[in-house]
Design an enzyme around this catalytic site. Structure first.
Site, PDB file in Angstrom:
ATOM      1  N   TYR A  66      -1.866  10.305  -7.661  1.00  0.00           N
ATOM      2  CA  TYR A  66      -1.731  10.159  -9.138  1.00  0.00           C
ATOM      3  C   TYR A  66      -1.143  10.288  -9.984  1.00  0.00           C
ATOM      4  O   TYR A  66      -0.659   9.373 -10.880  1.00  0.00           O
ATOM      5  CB  TYR A  66      -3.544  11.101  -9.554  1.00  0.00           C
ATOM      6  CG  TYR A  66      -4.874  10.846  -8.942  1.00  0.00           C
ATOM      7  CD1 TYR A  66      -5.619   9.801  -9.297  1.00  0.00           C
ATOM      8  CD2 TYR A  66      -5.082  11.512  -8.397  1.00  0.00           C
ATOM      9  CE1 TYR A  66      -6.914   9.243  -8.452  1.00  0.00           C
ATOM     10  CE2 TYR A  66      -6.039  11.133  -7.032  1.00  0.00           C
ATOM     11  CZ  TYR A  66      -7.342  10.468  -7.169  1.00  0.00           C
ATOM     12  OH  TYR A  66      -8.198   9.963  -7.323  1.00  0.00           O
ATOM     13  N   CYS A 102      -8.269   1.570  -4.467  1.00  0.00           N
ATOM     14  CA  CYS A 102      -7.661   2.639  -5.283  1.00  0.00           C
ATOM     15  C   CYS A 102      -8.127   3.600  -3.850  1.00  0.00           C
ATOM     16  O   CYS A 102      -7.653   4.661  -4.686  1.00  0.00           O
ATOM     17  CB  CYS A 102      -9.697   2.527  -6.288  1.00  0.00           C
ATOM     18  SG  CYS A 102     -10.876   2.452  -5.683  1.00  0.00           S
ATOM     19  N   GLU A 136      -6.082   1.068   7.843  1.00  0.00           N
ATOM     20  CA  GLU A 136      -4.628   0.970   7.845  1.00  0.00           C
ATOM     21  C   GLU A 136      -3.698   1.758   8.002  1.00  0.00           C
ATOM     22  O   GLU A 136      -2.196   1.569   7.821  1.00  0.00           O
ATOM     23  CB  GLU A 136      -4.644   0.616   6.025  1.00  0.00           C
ATOM     24  CG  GLU A 136      -4.996  -0.445   4.595  1.00  0.00           C
ATOM     25  CD  GLU A 136      -4.992  -0.036   3.666  1.00  0.00           C
ATOM     26  OE1 GLU A 136      -4.104   0.666   2.945  1.00  0.00           O
ATOM     27  OE2 GLU A 136      -6.123  -0.357   2.573  1.00  0.00           O
TER      28      GLU A 136
END
Length: 199
Positions: free
Chosen positions: A134, A165, A193
């Protein structure tokens, strides 16, 4: 779980383009994906149903298809693009780097607000197999003090997976997903992924 007759996104927002858009539903390994879009782009993407850490049941053998449609030629280009994007993503996430991302309406505003800037920066700069904290995403926006605001933007991201996100993590762990109710979905997406460090 059968798809609803009129798919609706769990995070539907008033579209910036002013069009109400049209609902579509894709099958996927994660369950049904509801998409709302107009001719100019995507408005929202969300998993259908009350998926939670307790009942999440992915099925990697499910193909991505547009539900209830025999032919795609009459569908908006953005839906054909979105279908191709998800088909490639669930086959091999790295393949989506070779195609153009489906248009997203809120990215087309001439003067993007903070949240759309966060979403666009994330989608433009953090690819499959990568994560960002973040704080690092806030710094990438030239606003290093906006860590909480970045977290809020992630919570209200209307176009999940395509605007990834799930790739935004805490400096000391995986971080929350869907308000902390879908941690296993975030973990599944990251592992899909190739990111195993949060297992």
């Amino acid at each position: 779980m059968a798809p609803t007759s009129k798919p609706t996104s769990e995070k539907q927002r008033e579209p910036s383009c002013g069009s109400p858009g049209e609902g579509f539903c894709f099958s996927s390994p994660l369950g049904y994906i509801n998409v709302t879009a107009c001719a100019d782009g995507l408005h929202s993407i969300g998993l259908e149903g009350n998926i939670s850490d307790e009942n999440f049941s992915p099925n990697e053998n499910v193909d991505v298809q547009l539900m209830g449609k025999d032919e795609l030629k009459n569908e908006p280009k953005v839906i054909r693009d979105c279908l191709q994007w998800f088909q490639l993503y669930f086959k091999n996430p790295k393949l989506v780097s070779d195609i153009t991302r489906p248009d997203i309406c809120c990215f087309k505003e001439s003067n993007l607000g903070f949240r759309p800037r966060v979403w666009k920066t994330l989608a433009d700069t953090v690819g499959p197999g990568e994560v960002i904290t973040y704080g690092a995403l806030a710094a990438r926006l030239d606003n290093p003090g906006a860590v909480r605001a970045v977290g809020s933007a992630m919570r209200y991201n209307p176009n999940g997976i395509i605007v990834p996100c799930h790739r935004v993590v805490r400096s000391n762990g995986m971080g929350l997903y869907h308000g902390g109710q879908r941690q296993v979905v975030k973990l599944w997406l990251l592992k899909h992924e190739g990111i195993d460090k949060f297992s």
